[in-house]
Scaffold this motif. Structure first.
Motif, PDB file in Angstrom:
ATOM      1  N   MET A  43     -28.016  -0.330  -9.107  1.00  0.00           N
ATOM      2  CA  MET A  43     -26.992  -1.102  -8.396  1.00  0.00           C
ATOM      3  C   MET A  43     -25.734  -0.253  -8.223  1.00  0.00           C
ATOM      4  O   MET A  43     -25.271   0.399  -9.161  1.00  0.00           O
ATOM      5  N   ALA A  44     -25.198  -0.253  -7.004  1.00  0.00           N
ATOM      6  CA  ALA A  44     -23.991   0.530  -6.729  1.00  0.00           C
ATOM      7  C   ALA A  44     -22.790  -0.056  -7.454  1.00  0.00           C
ATOM      8  O   ALA A  44     -22.692  -1.266  -7.678  1.00  0.00           O
ATOM      9  N   ARG A  45     -21.876   0.811  -7.835  1.00  0.00           N
ATOM     10  CA  ARG A  45     -20.616   0.373  -8.427  1.00  0.00           C
ATOM     11  C   ARG A  45     -19.697  -0.160  -7.335  1.00  0.00           C
ATOM     12  O   ARG A  45     -19.813   0.215  -6.176  1.00  0.00           O
ATOM     13  N   LEU A  46     -18.777  -1.038  -7.740  1.00  0.00           N
ATOM     14  CA  LEU A  46     -17.838  -1.633  -6.788  1.00  0.00           C
ATOM     15  C   LEU A  46     -16.469  -0.979  -6.924  1.00  0.00           C
ATOM     16  O   LEU A  46     -15.938  -0.847  -8.025  1.00  0.00           O
ATOM     17  N   ARG A  47     -15.927  -0.586  -5.785  1.00  0.00           N
ATOM     18  CA  ARG A  47     -14.557  -0.055  -5.726  1.00  0.00           C
ATOM     19  C   ARG A  47     -13.809  -0.797  -4.623  1.00  0.00           C
ATOM     20  O   ARG A  47     -14.343  -1.011  -3.541  1.00  0.00           O
ATOM     21  N   ALA A  48     -12.588  -1.199  -4.901  1.00  0.00           N
ATOM     22  CA  ALA A  48     -11.728  -1.768  -3.869  1.00  0.00           C
ATOM     23  C   ALA A  48     -10.870  -0.660  -3.275  1.00  0.00           C
ATOM     24  O   ALA A  48     -10.350   0.196  -4.006  1.00  0.00           O
ATOM     25  N   ALA A  49     -10.725  -0.671  -1.962  1.00  0.00           N
ATOM     26  CA  ALA A  49      -9.880   0.299  -1.253  1.00  0.00           C
ATOM     27  C   ALA A  49      -8.838  -0.469  -0.461  1.00  0.00           C
ATOM     28  O   ALA A  49      -9.170  -1.165   0.500  1.00  0.00           O
ATOM     29  N   ILE A  50      -7.579  -0.357  -0.871  1.00  0.00           N
ATOM     30  CA  ILE A  50      -6.481  -1.027  -0.172  1.00  0.00           C
ATOM     31  C   ILE A  50      -5.925  -0.076   0.886  1.00  0.00           C
ATOM     32  O   ILE A  50      -5.577   1.075   0.585  1.00  0.00           O
ATOM     33  N   LEU A  51      -5.833  -0.563   2.114  1.00  0.00           N
ATOM     34  CA  LEU A  51      -5.331   0.242   3.227  1.00  0.00           C
ATOM     35  C   LEU A  51      -3.829   0.023   3.344  1.00  0.00           C
ATOM     36  O   LEU A  51      -3.377  -0.921   3.985  1.00  0.00           O
ATOM     37  N   ALA A  52      -3.037   0.893   2.728  1.00  0.00           N
ATOM     38  CA  ALA A  52      -1.586   0.710   2.658  1.00  0.00           C
ATOM     39  C   ALA A  52      -0.847   1.882   3.282  1.00  0.00           C
ATOM     40  O   ALA A  52       0.224   2.277   2.808  1.00  0.00           O
ATOM     41  N   ALA A  53      -1.390   2.430   4.370  1.00  0.00           N
ATOM     42  CA  ALA A  53      -0.779   3.609   4.981  1.00  0.00           C
ATOM     43  C   ALA A  53       0.200   3.273   6.101  1.00  0.00           C
ATOM     44  O   ALA A  53       1.055   4.088   6.435  1.00  0.00           O
ATOM     45  N   GLY A  54       0.087   2.080   6.695  1.00  0.00           N
ATOM     46  CA  GLY A  54       0.878   1.769   7.884  1.00  0.00           C
ATOM     47  C   GLY A  54       2.319   1.395   7.590  1.00  0.00           C
ATOM     48  O   GLY A  54       2.706   1.137   6.446  1.00  0.00           O
ATOM     49  N   ARG A  55       3.097   1.301   8.663  1.00  0.00           N
ATOM     50  CA  ARG A  55       4.534   1.061   8.535  1.00  0.00           C
ATOM     51  C   ARG A  55       4.925  -0.403   8.702  1.00  0.00           C
ATOM     52  O   ARG A  55       5.862  -0.875   8.069  1.00  0.00           O
ATOM     53  N   GLY A  56       4.270  -1.123   9.584  1.00  0.00           N
ATOM     54  CA  GLY A  56       4.638  -2.514   9.818  1.00  0.00           C
ATOM     55  C   GLY A  56       5.927  -2.641  10.609  1.00  0.00           C
ATOM     56  O   GLY A  56       6.902  -3.242  10.149  1.00  0.00           O
ATOM     57  N   VAL A  57       5.928  -2.089  11.831  1.00  0.00           N
ATOM     58  CA  VAL A  57       7.143  -2.041  12.647  1.00  0.00           C
ATOM     59  C   VAL A  57       7.669  -3.442  12.952  1.00  0.00           C
ATOM     60  O   VAL A  57       8.876  -3.693  12.931  1.00  0.00           O
ATOM     61  N   ARG A  58       6.761  -4.387  13.229  1.00  0.00           N
ATOM     62  CA  ARG A  58       7.206  -5.732  13.593  1.00  0.00           C
ATOM     63  C   ARG A  58       7.852  -6.486  12.421  1.00  0.00           C
ATOM     64  O   ARG A  58       8.507  -7.504  12.627  1.00  0.00           O
ATOM     65  N   MET A  59       7.670  -5.961  11.205  1.00  0.00           N
ATOM     66  CA  MET A  59       8.348  -6.544  10.039  1.00  0.00           C
ATOM     67  C   MET A  59       9.646  -5.805   9.714  1.00  0.00           C
ATOM     68  O   MET A  59      10.248  -6.033   8.673  1.00  0.00           O
ATOM     69  N   LYS A  66      -8.009  -8.091  -9.441  1.00  0.00           N
ATOM     70  CA  LYS A  66      -8.256  -8.143 -10.885  1.00  0.00           C
ATOM     71  C   LYS A  66      -9.013  -9.395 -11.262  1.00  0.00           C
ATOM     72  O   LYS A  66      -9.971  -9.352 -12.046  1.00  0.00           O
ATOM     73  N   ARG A  67      -8.600 -10.524 -10.713  1.00  0.00           N
ATOM     74  CA  ARG A  67      -9.221 -11.796 -11.073  1.00  0.00           C
ATOM     75  C   ARG A  67     -10.610 -11.979 -10.471  1.00  0.00           C
ATOM     76  O   ARG A  67     -11.373 -12.827 -10.931  1.00  0.00           O
ATOM     77  N   SER A  68     -10.945 -11.188  -9.474  1.00  0.00           N
ATOM     78  CA  SER A  68     -12.294 -11.250  -8.920  1.00  0.00           C
ATOM     79  C   SER A  68     -13.230 -10.255  -9.587  1.00  0.00           C
ATOM     80  O   SER A  68     -14.391 -10.129  -9.188  1.00  0.00           O
ATOM     81  N   GLY A  69     -12.737  -9.545 -10.584  1.00  0.00           N
ATOM     82  CA  GLY A  69     -13.589  -8.662 -11.368  1.00  0.00           C
ATOM     83  C   GLY A  69     -13.564  -7.205 -10.975  1.00  0.00           C
ATOM     84  O   GLY A  69     -14.323  -6.401 -11.525  1.00  0.00           O
ATOM     85  N   VAL A  70     -12.706  -6.805 -10.036  1.00  0.00           N
ATOM     86  CA  VAL A  70     -12.625  -5.398  -9.630  1.00  0.00           C
ATOM     87  C   VAL A  70     -11.916  -4.590 -10.705  1.00  0.00           C
ATOM     88  O   VAL A  70     -10.853  -4.976 -11.183  1.00  0.00           O
ATOM     89  N   GLU A  71     -12.502  -3.475 -11.082  1.00  0.00           N
ATOM     90  CA  GLU A  71     -11.900  -2.583 -12.074  1.00  0.00           C
ATOM     91  C   GLU A  71     -11.546  -1.220 -11.488  1.00  0.00           C
ATOM     92  O   GLU A  71     -10.649  -0.540 -11.987  1.00  0.00           O
ATOM     93  N   ASP A  72     -12.250  -0.791 -10.438  1.00  0.00           N
ATOM     94  CA  ASP A  72     -12.039   0.525  -9.840  1.00  0.00           C
ATOM     95  C   ASP A  72     -11.247   0.345  -8.552  1.00  0.00           C
ATOM     96  O   ASP A  72     -11.695  -0.326  -7.622  1.00  0.00           O
ATOM     97  N   LEU A  73     -10.066   0.945  -8.486  1.00  0.00           N
ATOM     98  CA  LEU A  73      -9.155   0.750  -7.361  1.00  0.00           C
ATOM     99  C   LEU A  73      -8.768   2.075  -6.734  1.00  0.00           C
ATOM    100  O   LEU A  73      -8.396   3.025  -7.420  1.00  0.00           O
ATOM    101  N   LEU A  74      -8.833   2.119  -5.402  1.00  0.00           N
ATOM    102  CA  LEU A  74      -8.348   3.246  -4.612  1.00  0.00           C
ATOM    103  C   LEU A  74      -7.341   2.696  -3.609  1.00  0.00           C
ATOM    104  O   LEU A  74      -7.583   1.659  -2.992  1.00  0.00           O
ATOM    105  N   VAL A  75      -6.221   3.388  -3.457  1.00  0.00           N
ATOM    106  CA  VAL A  75      -5.189   2.963  -2.513  1.00  0.00           C
ATOM    107  C   VAL A  75      -4.885   4.140  -1.580  1.00  0.00           C
ATOM    108  O   VAL A  75      -4.555   5.232  -2.046  1.00  0.00           O
ATOM    109  N   VAL A  76      -5.017   3.903  -0.281  1.00  0.00           N
ATOM    110  CA  VAL A  76      -4.676   4.940   0.700  1.00  0.00           C
ATOM    111  C   VAL A  76      -3.258   4.669   1.195  1.00  0.00           C
ATOM    112  O   VAL A  76      -2.969   3.610   1.743  1.00  0.00           O
TER     113      VAL A  76
END
Length: 253
Positions: A1-17, A43-53
């Motif tokens: 079974m593959a391991r689970l990793r969450a990847a948060i896409l946090a590279a953008g600027r958000g001009v309209r905000m 965290k509460r959904s059980g994710v332990e491995d986190l990557l943030v771009v």
């Protein structure tokens, strides 16, 4: 079974905000920033491995994540955040996650923890969280589904064939990751570098088993502009207990 990793896409600027800070770090009205609810939800959904771009305001995002995540998150800096589309942000995450099931999370959405858990547990090679609704506008990322099979995704799908909106959470299993990377590589070789990652998803449909997990109307908000903040705050208020209870005890759907 593959391991689970969450990847948060946090590279953008958000001009309209306003564009002065990462959109993910702007408080949701009187509530915490969006990134707080994403991290707590994972965290509460059980994710332990986190990557943030990261990209714009990378230092501030990294500091916030480092102070609010248990364990050692992995950070990637997307130097092309301002010149290439976010398809490349996902490509970077997949390049660094061989053998993982990758839970891709937009940094401008708020969903309760159970949405992450449901997406990660749904079968298929590519899984999209979809909010069923009919009142879609031109900016919504529309999805056509038959049962739980995804037939199309894109902003130009006709209203007659649209069954809901993509809710900014998806799962890419290793078979789908290889297909994604092949398409992304082809786009880069052809210098077609301004697309969204959902454009690649659209090309993957029919090549990989693409499924939907469904999100209720009160479980999802996207924050593109200040006008979206009240709805996001309402989602937080409705599901506050889900973020406050101990990890691993999220409320059922």
């Amino acid at each position: 079974m593959a391991r689970l990793r969450a990847a948060i896409l946090a590279a953008g600027r958000g001009v309209r905000m306003g564009g002065r800070s990462s959109k993910s770090l702007i408080p949701v009205g009187s509530e915490q920033p969006l990134l707080h609810y994403i991290l707590e939800g994972l965290k509460r959904s059980g994710v332990e491995d986190l990557l943030v771009v990261t990209g714009f305001a990378a230092k501030e995002v990294q500091e916030f994540v480092g102070s609010n995540w248990t364990g050692e998150p992995t950070f990637l800096f997307n130097a092309r955040w301002a010149s290439w589309g976010n398809f490349h942000t996902v490509r970077m995450a997949l390049d660094q996650s061989p053998g993982f099931d990758v839970l891709v999370v937009n940094s401008d959405v708020v969903v309760p923890p159970d949405v992450y858990a449901r997406t990660a547990s749904t079968g298929g090679d590519l899984v999209l969280a979809v909010q069923r609704r009919a009142n879609l506008d031109d900016e919504d990322m529309r999805v056509e589904v038959h049962g739980d099979e995804v037939r199309q995704i894109g902003k130009k799908i006709s209203m007659a064939r649209s069954h809901g909106e993509y809710a900014g959470v998806s799962l890419i299993r290793p078979t789908a990751a290889r297909t994604y990377l092949d398409i992304a590589t082809d786009l880069e070789w052809r210098a077609e570098t301004h697309g969204y990652y959902e454009d690649i998803y659209a090309q993957m449909i029919g090549k990989v088993d693409t499924r939907a997990t469904f999100v209720r109307g009160d479980e999802y908000a996207e924050v593109d502009s200040p006008e979206d903040v009240p709805h996001a705050a309402d989602v937080i208020a409705r599901h506050r207990d889900a973020w406050e209870q101990p990890a691993g005890q999220e409320q059922p759907a």
